[in-house]
Enzyme design. Sequence first.
Site, PDB file in Angstrom:
ATOM      1  N   ASP A  82       0.838  -1.208   0.000  1.00 45.22           N
ATOM      2  CA  ASP A  82       0.000   0.000   0.000  1.00 45.22           C
ATOM      3  C   ASP A  82       0.876   1.262   0.000  1.00 45.22           C
ATOM      4  O   ASP A  82       1.820   1.373   0.784  1.00 45.22           O
ATOM      5  CB  ASP A  82      -0.878   0.054   1.255  1.00 45.22           C
ATOM      6  CG  ASP A  82      -1.758  -1.167   1.436  1.00 45.22           C
ATOM      7  OD1 ASP A  82      -1.332  -2.278   1.079  1.00 45.22           O
ATOM      8  OD2 ASP A  82      -2.869  -1.007   1.964  1.00 45.22           O
ATOM      9  N   HIS A 127      -1.072   4.435  -0.501  1.00 43.38           N
ATOM     10  CA  HIS A 127      -2.117   5.276   0.104  1.00 43.38           C
ATOM     11  C   HIS A 127      -1.851   6.777  -0.015  1.00 43.38           C
ATOM     12  O   HIS A 127      -1.895   7.511   0.980  1.00 43.38           O
ATOM     13  CB  HIS A 127      -2.305   4.902   1.579  1.00 43.38           C
ATOM     14  CG  HIS A 127      -3.318   3.814   1.792  1.00 43.38           C
ATOM     15  ND1 HIS A 127      -4.617   3.901   1.345  1.00 43.38           N
ATOM     16  CD2 HIS A 127      -3.222   2.600   2.404  1.00 43.38           C
ATOM     17  CE1 HIS A 127      -5.277   2.792   1.670  1.00 43.38           C
ATOM     18  NE2 HIS A 127      -4.448   1.980   2.294  1.00 43.38           N
ATOM     19  N   ASP A 164      -4.201  -0.370  -3.263  1.00 46.07           N
ATOM     20  CA  ASP A 164      -4.341   0.762  -2.344  1.00 46.07           C
ATOM     21  C   ASP A 164      -3.322   1.856  -2.660  1.00 46.07           C
ATOM     22  O   ASP A 164      -2.529   2.271  -1.815  1.00 46.07           O
ATOM     23  CB  ASP A 164      -4.246   0.307  -0.880  1.00 46.07           C
ATOM     24  CG  ASP A 164      -5.535  -0.334  -0.400  1.00 46.07           C
ATOM     25  OD1 ASP A 164      -6.397  -0.664  -1.232  1.00 46.07           O
ATOM     26  OD2 ASP A 164      -5.686  -0.534   0.826  1.00 46.07           O
ATOM     27  N   ASP A 205      -6.402   7.127  -1.474  1.00 45.18           N
ATOM     28  CA  ASP A 205      -7.165   7.286  -0.221  1.00 45.18           C
ATOM     29  C   ASP A 205      -6.242   7.498   0.977  1.00 45.18           C
ATOM     30  O   ASP A 205      -5.095   7.040   1.004  1.00 45.18           O
ATOM     31  CB  ASP A 205      -8.096   6.098   0.057  1.00 45.18           C
ATOM     32  CG  ASP A 205      -9.415   6.189  -0.692  1.00 45.18           C
ATOM     33  OD1 ASP A 205      -9.772   7.290  -1.131  1.00 45.18           O
ATOM     34  OD2 ASP A 205     -10.093   5.142  -0.829  1.00 45.18           O
ATOM     35  N   ARG A 206      -6.792   8.177   1.974  1.00 44.03           N
ATOM     36  CA  ARG A 206      -6.136   8.485   3.244  1.00 44.03           C
ATOM     37  C   ARG A 206      -5.031   9.525   3.069  1.00 44.03           C
ATOM     38  O   ARG A 206      -5.130  10.627   3.561  1.00 44.03           O
ATOM     39  CB  ARG A 206      -5.649   7.231   3.957  1.00 44.03           C
ATOM     40  CG  ARG A 206      -6.802   6.323   4.390  1.00 44.03           C
ATOM     41  CD  ARG A 206      -6.331   5.228   5.331  1.00 44.03           C
ATOM     42  NE  ARG A 206      -7.433   4.410   5.779  1.00 44.03           N
ATOM     43  CZ  ARG A 206      -8.208   4.659   6.827  1.00 44.03           C
ATOM     44  NH1 ARG A 206      -8.018   5.754   7.527  1.00 44.03           N
ATOM     45  NH2 ARG A 206      -9.190   3.854   7.157  1.00 44.03           N
ATOM     46  N   ASN A 228      -8.580  -2.930  -2.142  1.00 48.27           N
ATOM     47  CA  ASN A 228      -9.955  -2.640  -1.724  1.00 48.27           C
ATOM     48  C   ASN A 228     -10.277  -1.145  -1.800  1.00 48.27           C
ATOM     49  O   ASN A 228     -11.443  -0.750  -1.862  1.00 48.27           O
ATOM     50  CB  ASN A 228     -10.229  -3.177  -0.317  1.00 48.27           C
ATOM     51  CG  ASN A 228      -9.343  -2.545   0.731  1.00 48.27           C
ATOM     52  OD1 ASN A 228      -8.115  -2.604   0.633  1.00 48.27           O
ATOM     53  ND2 ASN A 228      -9.935  -1.944   1.747  1.00 48.27           N
ATOM     54  N   HIS A 229      -9.236  -0.287  -1.827  1.00 43.84           N
ATOM     55  CA  HIS A 229      -9.481   1.153  -1.923  1.00 43.84           C
ATOM     56  C   HIS A 229      -9.574   1.652  -3.356  1.00 43.84           C
ATOM     57  O   HIS A 229      -9.827   2.844  -3.560  1.00 43.84           O
ATOM     58  CB  HIS A 229      -8.420   1.938  -1.149  1.00 43.84           C
ATOM     59  CG  HIS A 229      -8.738   2.041   0.307  1.00 43.84           C
ATOM     60  ND1 HIS A 229      -9.428   3.097   0.853  1.00 43.84           N
ATOM     61  CD2 HIS A 229      -8.500   1.193   1.330  1.00 43.84           C
ATOM     62  CE1 HIS A 229      -9.594   2.906   2.145  1.00 43.84           C
ATOM     63  NE2 HIS A 229      -9.034   1.751   2.464  1.00 43.84           N
ATOM     64  N   HIS A 288      -3.650  -8.337  -3.111  1.00 44.53           N
ATOM     65  CA  HIS A 288      -3.739  -7.270  -2.119  1.00 44.53           C
ATOM     66  C   HIS A 288      -4.173  -7.782  -0.748  1.00 44.53           C
ATOM     67  O   HIS A 288      -3.546  -7.491   0.263  1.00 44.53           O
ATOM     68  CB  HIS A 288      -4.718  -6.178  -2.579  1.00 44.53           C
ATOM     69  CG  HIS A 288      -4.846  -5.080  -1.576  1.00 44.53           C
ATOM     70  ND1 HIS A 288      -3.835  -4.182  -1.339  1.00 44.53           N
ATOM     71  CD2 HIS A 288      -5.833  -4.768  -0.698  1.00 44.53           C
ATOM     72  CE1 HIS A 288      -4.203  -3.346  -0.377  1.00 44.53           C
ATOM     73  NE2 HIS A 288      -5.405  -3.696   0.038  1.00 44.53           N
ATOM     74  N   ARG A 343     -12.439  -7.002   9.980  1.00 43.14           N
ATOM     75  CA  ARG A 343     -12.910  -5.853   9.191  1.00 43.14           C
ATOM     76  C   ARG A 343     -14.410  -5.874   8.965  1.00 43.14           C
ATOM     77  O   ARG A 343     -14.988  -4.888   8.504  1.00 43.14           O
ATOM     78  CB  ARG A 343     -12.212  -5.836   7.831  1.00 43.14           C
ATOM     79  CG  ARG A 343     -10.724  -5.690   7.903  1.00 43.14           C
ATOM     80  CD  ARG A 343     -10.108  -5.793   6.511  1.00 43.14           C
ATOM     81  NE  ARG A 343      -8.667  -5.915   6.577  1.00 43.14           N
ATOM     82  CZ  ARG A 343      -7.818  -4.893   6.540  1.00 43.14           C
ATOM     83  NH1 ARG A 343      -8.269  -3.667   6.452  1.00 43.14           N
ATOM     84  NH2 ARG A 343      -6.515  -5.098   6.592  1.00 43.14           N
ATOM     85  N   HIS A 357      -2.293  -4.694   2.465  1.00 42.63           N
ATOM     86  CA  HIS A 357      -3.610  -4.510   3.095  1.00 42.63           C
ATOM     87  C   HIS A 357      -3.573  -4.175   4.585  1.00 42.63           C
ATOM     88  O   HIS A 357      -4.574  -3.734   5.132  1.00 42.63           O
ATOM     89  CB  HIS A 357      -4.431  -5.787   2.846  1.00 42.63           C
ATOM     90  CG  HIS A 357      -5.899  -5.690   3.097  1.00 42.63           C
ATOM     91  ND1 HIS A 357      -6.678  -4.605   2.761  1.00 42.63           N
ATOM     92  CD2 HIS A 357      -6.765  -6.602   3.635  1.00 42.63           C
ATOM     93  CE1 HIS A 357      -7.938  -4.845   3.082  1.00 42.63           C
ATOM     94  NE2 HIS A 357      -8.014  -6.038   3.612  1.00 42.63           N
TER      95      HIS A 357
END
Length: 483
Positions: A227, A229, A256, A259-260, A288-289, A337, A385, A412
Site C-alpha cells: 500500500d 495510500h 491501495d 485514499d487516506r 480494496n481502496h 492485495h 474488518r 492490506h
Amino acid sequence: MNDNGTSDMQKAEELKAAANAAFQAHKYPKAVDLYTRAITLNGNNVVYWANRAFAHTKLEEYGSAVADATKAIEIDQKYVKGYYRRGAAYLAMGKFKEALKDFKQVARIVPKDPDAMKKLRECEKAVQKMKFEEAIASGEHDRISVAESLDYHTIEVEASYKGAKIEGETVTLDFIKSMMEEFRQQRKLHKRYGFQILLQVRKLLMALPSLVDVTVPENGQFTVCGDVHGQYYDLLNIFELNGLPSNENPYLFNGDFVDRGSFSVEVIFTLFALKCLYPEGVYLSRGNHESKSMNKIYGFEGEVKAKFNERMVDLFAEVFCCLPLAHVLNGKVFVVHGGLFSTDGVKLSDIRAIDRFSEPPDEGLMCELLWSDPFDGLGRAPSKRGVAVAFGSDVTKRFLADNNLDLIVRSHEVKEEGYQIEHDGKLITVFSAPNYCDQMGNKGAFIKFKAPEFKPDIKVFEAVPHPNVKAMAYANNLLSLFG
C-alpha cells in the site's frame, strides 16, 4: 484477589490506564491487547468495551469495533458512547443507514446535547445524499461510459499552462520526470493530459487477464511494493532507494494506491503514466481502496474533485474496474492485495475466470482477494474488518500446494516494521506507506526478488517529510466528526 493482593477490578483499571496511554501514543495493537486483558478481569465494564472498539476502529478492524460496541450496549442500553462507537465504525464501513440508527439512538438518550444533534443532522444529510445517488445510479444502466464518450484532443491547453506536456500520443520518460517534479512542487497536471493518461492506461489494463502471469528472466530482479495510500513523497523515496521502474527494473504495486494520504492524485498519475511507458515494467493490482465506496469516504473522490472535476472522478472509477486482481511471479509467488478464500480448492484458473470489470462485490472470490487477512491460527475466522474472511496457516499451505506455488505476498495491513512474515514463512505482508496517516510511526518496506531463486529480500525504509497537507484532508467530513 489476585496473587499480589490487588483485586481484579483494581488490576483491570490499571490495565485500562495503560491501554489509554498506548492509545494516545498511537500504539493501537498494544492498546487492544491491554483492553482485552482488562475485559478478561472485568467483562461488565462498558468503558473497556467501548475503548477497545475505538482502538479497533483506528486499526481499520471495523467488524471487531462493531462487535465490541454492541457488547457495551448489551451491558448498558443507555450507554451513549457505545452507540457513538458503533455508529462511527459503521460510517467507516460506508454503512450510513446503520450508522444513522445509532446516532438517532444517541439523540434519544441525550436530546439536549448540541454535539449529538449536529452529528445526527450530518449523518441524515449523508444518507439523503446516498439515496439520491442510488436513485440516479439505478437509471444509469444505459449510460455511455466516460471513457467511450471522451475525446481528450478537444480539451484546450491554455497558453498560461507551463507544466508537463505530452507531445502527441505517447507518454515519454521526459514527460514523466517533468510531471513528477511538478507534483513534488505541488503543481497540477493539466486535465487534458490527465484524461489522456487515464484513457491510455485503461486500454492497457482492459487487455490483461484477472490473474497476470509475470516472467522474470534469469538473473533479472523484481520489486513488490505494498500500500502507498496517497503518500507521494514516500513513493518518490522508494524510487530514490530502488531506482525508477523500467523494463530492466520492474515493479508490482499491490493495490491501495489512493485514499487516506492527501497526494493520491499525484501517486496514481505517476503509476499510471509509468505503466503507459513500461507496460512490462510496471504491474498494478487492485486493492480494496480502488473502489467508489472507499473513495467516497477516505478522500480520493474529494481530492479529484478539488484538483480536477467530477468527470475525472467517474473515469477513475471506470479505470479502477479494469485493474487485475492478482499476479503470479515465475510460477512461484502469488501476489494479491488482501488474501485467500472462505472455501478450499480455489485454483488459479478460478481467479483467471473472474469477471472483474465492476465495483467489488460484498462476497465471493473477488471480494476475498481484496479484503481477506491472515491470522495466527488454523482454519478460518470472521474477519476483524467485517468483510471477507480471516484465514489460518493451514489454509495458506493448502492453497500453495493445490496450485504448486511457494509463497504468498500480500499487503492490506499496516505493520510496525513495514512487513511481517507469517504462516511458517509461507506468507509475507508488505506495506509501503511509512508513518501511515501521519500518525502510526510505522516503517515502510518493499520486497526484492531475483530470478531464478526468487528468495524474498526485504528492504525497510523510514518516512520522509511532506508538505503541510495532512492525511485525510479530502476525506468525508463525517469521519472527522467522529474522531
